[in-house]
Design an enzyme around this catalytic site. Structure first.
Site, short mmCIF file in Angstrom:
data_model
loop_
_atom_site.label_atom_id
_atom_site.label_comp_id
_atom_site.label_asym_id
_atom_site.label_seq_id
_atom_site.Cartn_x
_atom_site.Cartn_y
_atom_site.Cartn_z
N TYR A 118 -2.93 -0.43 10.56
CA TYR A 118 -2.79 -0.80 9.15
C TYR A 118 -1.44 -0.35 8.59
O TYR A 118 -0.74 -1.10 7.91
CB TYR A 118 -3.94 -0.17 8.36
N SER B 75 0.85 -1.20 0.00
CA SER B 75 0.00 0.00 0.00
C SER B 75 0.88 1.23 0.00
O SER B 75 2.06 1.18 0.40
CB SER B 75 -0.89 0.00 1.25
#
Length: 251
Positions: free
Chosen positions: A149, A136
């Site tokens: 996250y 990501s």
């Protein structure tokens, strides 16, 4: 490139489904892993080449073992692993519970580690392997309200780099792609979560996420899949973390 045995996790939707379609279209055998069986079967039915449907929860070690064993029994060792399974939680730092923290690390860091660890012995023995982890933009930069996250995604990039260095002389490559906001069900869930917590309009939230990319729109799953396809083809690309974010992070 020869026809390869490919395993794609998170294949039920979004990036994983796009990757499966790309690899199948190139003539490869593709095993489809994901938590929900129905989307996997729907995807399998429209793929042009051979596929396996493997309902799998990658946070369960026994599911990971069954997933690899099924591929090996049907086709032989996994030669291409694309780990796309993942999800995010959003909360203020002080509201991030131990349960949320553990869940993010289990799904976004420990699960890819276990999959990579399981795939490597056969790849090393064969002298060929391609491993791509969908990371990501949060692997490179921090953002508010996603501390767990972001920590997990930073960690998985470390895993990729270390594994790539260890395997560089074996014919096995390990890389990551780092998408920005992609037009997927995961982004839909993020928009709904932000709207629920803030009371803001969902369309306005989506527009703001789109504007976060300098190209002014959400990234398409097929665009991420195309980069993954390149990483599967090229041995010289190893230990890389390729941004697919329209230029928001120049790395």
């Amino acid at each position: 490139m020869a026809i390869r045995n490919c395993l794609v996790t998170g294949a039920g939707s979004g990036i994983g489904a796009a990757v499966a379609e790309l690899l199948s279209g190139q003539g490869h055998r593709v095993a489809l892993a994901g938590r929900r069986e129905e989307p996997l079967r729907e995807l399998s039915a429209r793929l042009p080449g051979p596929s396996l449907v493997l309902p799998t929860d990658v946070t369960r070690p026994e599911d990971i073992e069954s997933m690899f064993a099924a591929c090996e029994e049907s086709w032989g060792p996994v030669e291409v692993l694309v780990h796309s399974a993942g999800a995010g939680d959003s909360a203020r730092l002080e509201s991030t519970t131990d349960t949320m923290w553990d869940r993010q690390l289990e799904l976004n860091l420990t699960a890819p580690f276990r999959c990579v660890r399981r795939a490597v012995p056969a790849m090393r023995k064969a002298g060929f392997g391609r491993i791509v982890v969908v990371a990501s933009v949060a692997s490179k930069v921090g953002a508010p309200y996603v501390s767990a996250y972001t920590a997990a995604k930073h960690g998985v990039l470390g895993l990729v780099r270390s594994a790539a260095a260890e395997l560089a002389d074996t014919g096995v490559t390990v890389n990551a792609v780092c998408p920005g906001y992609v037009d997927t069900p995961m982004t839909d869930r993020s928009v709904a979560s932000i709207a629920a917590h803030t009371g803001r309009d969902a369309d306005g939230i989506r527009a703001k996420l789109a504007a976060a990319q300098p190209i002014g729109r959400l990234i398409l799953p097929g665009e991420v899949a195309a980069v993954i396809g390149l990483l599967v083809q090229e041995e010289a690309l190893n230990g890389q973390s390729l941004m697919v974010d329209g230029g928001s992070v120049q790395s």
